[in-house]
Design a protein around this motif. Structure first.
Motif, short mmCIF file in Angstrom:
data_model
loop_
_atom_site.label_atom_id
_atom_site.label_comp_id
_atom_site.label_asym_id
_atom_site.label_seq_id
_atom_site.Cartn_x
_atom_site.Cartn_y
_atom_site.Cartn_z
N THR A 150 0.84 -1.19 0.00
CA THR A 150 0.00 0.00 0.00
C THR A 150 0.88 1.24 0.00
OG1 THR A 150 -0.17 -0.23 2.40
CG2 THR A 150 -1.97 -1.09 1.10
N PRO A 151 0.40 2.38 -0.52
CA PRO A 151 1.25 3.55 -0.73
C PRO A 151 1.86 4.15 0.54
CG PRO A 151 -0.77 3.74 -2.00
CD PRO A 151 -0.95 2.56 -1.10
N VAL A 152 1.10 4.21 1.62
CA VAL A 152 1.57 4.92 2.81
C VAL A 152 2.86 4.35 3.39
CG1 VAL A 152 0.97 5.59 5.17
CG2 VAL A 152 -0.75 5.75 3.36
N PRO A 153 2.98 3.01 3.55
CA PRO A 153 4.21 2.49 4.16
C PRO A 153 5.41 2.40 3.21
CG PRO A 153 2.32 1.00 4.48
CD PRO A 153 1.98 1.95 3.38
N ALA A 154 5.27 2.80 1.96
CA ALA A 154 6.33 2.60 0.96
C ALA A 154 7.66 3.20 1.41
CB ALA A 154 5.91 3.18 -0.39
N ASP A 155 7.65 4.43 1.92
CA ASP A 155 8.88 5.07 2.37
C ASP A 155 9.53 4.30 3.51
OD1 ASP A 155 8.57 7.04 0.51
OD2 ASP A 155 7.74 8.52 1.90
N HIS A 156 8.71 3.73 4.37
CA HIS A 156 9.25 2.97 5.49
C HIS A 156 9.99 1.72 5.00
CE1 HIS A 156 7.11 5.37 8.51
NE2 HIS A 156 6.08 5.35 7.68
N PHE A 157 9.44 1.06 3.98
CA PHE A 157 10.10 -0.11 3.43
C PHE A 157 11.43 0.27 2.79
CE2 PHE A 157 5.80 -2.14 3.39
CZ PHE A 157 6.14 -3.25 4.15
N GLU A 158 11.44 1.38 2.07
CA GLU A 158 12.66 1.83 1.41
C GLU A 158 13.75 2.14 2.43
OE1 GLU A 158 13.89 4.75 -2.29
OE2 GLU A 158 11.95 4.99 -1.30
N LYS A 159 13.38 2.84 3.50
CA LYS A 159 14.34 3.16 4.57
C LYS A 159 14.81 1.89 5.27
CE LYS A 159 12.50 7.78 5.48
NZ LYS A 159 11.75 8.65 6.44
N ALA A 160 13.90 0.92 5.46
CA ALA A 160 14.26 -0.33 6.12
C ALA A 160 15.26 -1.12 5.29
CB ALA A 160 13.01 -1.16 6.37
N ALA A 161 15.08 -1.12 3.97
CA ALA A 161 16.02 -1.83 3.09
C ALA A 161 17.41 -1.21 3.18
CB ALA A 161 15.51 -1.81 1.65
N VAL A 162 17.46 0.12 3.18
CA VAL A 162 18.75 0.82 3.32
C VAL A 162 19.38 0.51 4.68
CG1 VAL A 162 19.83 3.10 3.49
CG2 VAL A 162 18.09 2.67 1.74
#
Length: 273
Positions: free
Chosen positions: A249-261
């Motif tokens: 879903t769109p809202v958590p997308a930034d969180h996933f990206e930061k988590a991967a980094v």
């Protein structure tokens, strides 16, 4: 921690304290029990709510399954704590200990085994507590978490009230205490996937679901970094996070990206050690 009106006021707003006083005066506490410092109760509101507090914990570690999602404890918790100030329930701890001490070992074992055989959640907590790895896959854990979303509002797709995810977070914590970090990561990933996929159904209590999602995602990254020295397992974890950036879903997308980094950085630090 001493249970007084002042210490109860410290964990809630003035308005909630007044509502808790009113609930206590109206006799809305229908069941209340105590074992050692743990008090459990049932308090009536728009429906029956389960409440749990720890009288020995800092701030009383309050828990309630009501939809309250604002600062401090809810009125149901406050009513229970105020009851403990004026008329604390009898402690059943000694009675429980005496019953356990007098129980036949074989009968106790048979009783426990029967309960574990029919209660999947209790069985997983027991196995985690004795150091066994999880026997459930991400998919199996997800199914039980998804079911909680469906049960919350079965007539509609929308979820208006908070959902209690405590049992899964406690299970993950138990695995972490046993240093079964891969098992803890499995539980966290199931929570992350379910929360991400169901987030668009949420219409209310956004802070509650956001906190649960962040806690699960942080736990997943930490446990993967601690548990996985295998390159393929690490690659799979990073790929999962990156895939969720666009597929979730769109809202958590930034969180996933930061988590991967963050996960790549933690693994890079480990490689340098």
């Amino acid at each position: 921690m001493d249970v007084t009106e002042d210490t109860v006021r410290d964990i809630c707003t003035d308005a909630v304290f007044e509502r808790g006083e009113r609930y206590l005066a109206e006799g809305r506490i229908h069941e209340i029990h105590r074992v050692d410092s743990t008090v459990t109760a049932v308090v009536s509101g728009s429906r029956q709510y389960d409440v749990r507090v720890d009288l020995a914990a800092d701030g009383f570690a309050p828990w309630c399954d009501c939809p309250y999602d604002r600062p401090g404890a809810c009125k149901h918790v406050v009513a229970v704590l105020l009851r403990c100030v004026d008329d604390p329930p009898a402690d059943d701890g000694d009675r429980l200990d005496a019953a356990l001490d007098s129980a036949d070992d074989d009968e106790l074992r048979a009783f426990l085994r029967d309960e574990l055989a029919t209660n999947t959640d209790l069985r997983e907590r027991f196995l985690a507590g004795v150091g066994e790895p999880t026997s459930q896959s991400v998919g199996e854990l997800r199914a039980s978490i998804d079911r909680r979303f469906h049960e919350t509002n079965p007539e509609y797709h929308v979820v208006f009230e908070p959902i209690d995810f405590t049992q899964w977070f406690e299970l993950a914590n138990e695995y972490r205490e046993q240093e079964r970090h891969a098992s803890a990561a499995t539980v966290y990933r199931a929570l992350v996937e379910s929360l991400d996929d169901n987030m668009e159904r949420v219409d209310g209590a956004y802070d509650h679901f956001s906190r649960a999602f962040s806690q699960a995602l942080d736990g997943y990254v930490d446990c993967v970094a601690t548990a996985n020295r295998d390159a393929d397992a690490v690659t799979d974890a990073v790929a999962f996070l990156e895939e969720r950036v666009t597929a979730g879903t769109p809202v958590p997308a930034d969180h996933f990206e930061k988590a991967a980094v963050e996960l790549r950085a933690k693994l890079g630090e480990q490689a340098e050690e």
